[in-house]
Design an enzyme around this catalytic site. Structure first.
Site, PDB file in Angstrom:
ATOM      1  N   HIS A   1       0.903  -1.063   0.020  1.00  0.00           N
ATOM      2  CA  HIS A   1       0.113   0.071  -0.153  1.00  0.00           C
ATOM      3  C   HIS A   1       0.728   1.255  -0.170  1.00  0.00           C
ATOM      4  CE1 HIS A   1      -2.928   2.969   1.309  1.00  0.00           C
ATOM      5  NE2 HIS A   1      -4.008   2.298   0.690  1.00  0.00           N
ATOM      6  N   GLU A   7      -4.166   1.893  -7.641  1.00  0.00           N
ATOM      7  CA  GLU A   7      -4.326   2.910  -6.493  1.00  0.00           C
ATOM      8  C   GLU A   7      -3.468   4.221  -6.832  1.00  0.00           C
ATOM      9  OE1 GLU A   7      -6.577   1.660  -2.544  1.00  0.00           O
ATOM     10  OE2 GLU A   7      -4.725   2.024  -2.172  1.00  0.00           O
TER      11      GLU A   7
HETATM   12  P1  PGA Z   1      -9.558   5.876   0.431  1.00  0.00           P
HETATM   13  O1  PGA Z   1      -8.317   4.892   0.464  1.00  0.00           O
HETATM   14  O2  PGA Z   1     -10.805   5.062  -0.304  1.00  0.00           O
HETATM   15  O3  PGA Z   1      -9.917   6.518   1.518  1.00  0.00           O
HETATM   16  O4  PGA Z   1      -9.170   6.699  -0.774  1.00  0.00           O
HETATM   17  C1  PGA Z   1      -8.195   3.730  -0.577  1.00  0.00           C
HETATM   18  C2  PGA Z   1      -6.763   3.260   0.188  1.00  0.00           C
HETATM   19  O5  PGA Z   1      -5.932   3.704   0.404  1.00  0.00           O
HETATM   20  O6  PGA Z   1      -6.554   1.961   0.337  1.00  0.00           O
END
Ligand code: PGA
Length: 258
Positions: A99, A169
């Site tokens: 992440h 992401e």
């Molecule tokens: P968010 O986070 O939905 O608050 O943007 C997603 C993540 O970082 O996994």
């Protein structure tokens, strides 16, 4: 390209370092798990912080348990780390690796992430690798995303790939970032195709086709349908919105109807 209507959607609730108390975690897990029973076309994964894994594990019946990180060894002298055996024995089925917050807060490198992915896949976890650029200058997906991906999946065995999931992401789209905004479905489609092509070049088309791509970054009730319908992704990694059970349930309901 639209995702096949028949395929189940994967929703991962990433609670990050929330909530502050066990009591709140139990309430949230119960509500989210009850809702999961209603939506047969959605696979819900609840990923609480390590400290609540055991309590949440006892609650989940309709959804499955995820961990937000994993160490690459089964056990041993690794102070502060949580091993693959420990997570397995507590009922974890999914692990999130790489992440952007771990990359930034803990200085996680692609080499470490690669070891974690190998350890997690070897232990039989469904393993969610997060990749994404920190900023976007123009409409093109930066090549850094491909470089990250290739480095992180280097040397994986072919028979592990069915358990690999890539979460695209874009870091700038994560809800808690300053000036964040969700990505657009067309950019997500471009990114998911780019990721699938990179995987096909790395593993071969047939092997790469087993790997799901999902999207994360400010996913909410108002945008989840468009990502699933027009973004070429099979699910979503939901951070902030997953801390509000009502909102997560609504997201699951929308995903269920896609
Ligand atoms: P968010 O986070 O939905 O608050 O943007 C997603 C993540 O970082 O996994």
């Amino acid at each position: 390209m639209t995702a096949k209507k028949t395929a189940k959607k994967l929703l991962i609730a990433n609670w990050k370092s929330n909530p502050a108390t066990l009591e709140e975690a139990v309430v949230l897990a119960k509500k989210e798990d009850e809702a999961a029973a209603l939506f047969k076309s959605v696979d819900l994964v609840v990923a609480p912080p390590f400290i609540f894994l055991e309590a949440v594990s006892e609650i989940l019946k309709n959804s499955v348990l995820g961990a937000q990180d994993v160490f690459w060894e089964k056990s041993g002298p690794h102070t502060g780390e949580v091993s693959t055996d420990q997570l397995k024995n507590i009922g974890v089925q999914y692990v999130i690796v790489g992440h952007s917050e771990k990359r930034q807060d803990s200085g996680e490198t692609d080499e470490m992430i690669n070891k974690k992915i190998k350890g997690a896949l070897a232990a039989g976890f469904r393993t969610v690798l997060c990749v994404g650029e920190t900023s976007r200058e123009d409409k093109e997906i930066p090549s850094s995303v491909g470089e990250q991906l290739v480095a992180d999946v280097a040397g994986l065995k072919k028979d592990w790939l069915k358990n690999l999931i890539i979460a695209y992401e874009p870091v700038w789209a994560i809800s808690t970032r300053l000036n964040s905004r969700p990505d657009t479905p067309s950019n997500v489609l471009q990114a998911s195709l780019y990721i699938k092509k990179t995987l096909a070049r790395t593993f071969g088309l047939k092997e790469a086709n087993q790997i799901k791509v999902i999207y994360g970054g400010s996913v909410k009730t108002g945008n989840v349908a468009s990502f699933l319908k027009d973004g070429g992704v099979s699910g979503a990694l939901v951070g902030g919105a997953s801390l509000n059970a009502e909102e997560l349930i609504e997201i699951a309901k929308i995903a269920n109807s896609q």
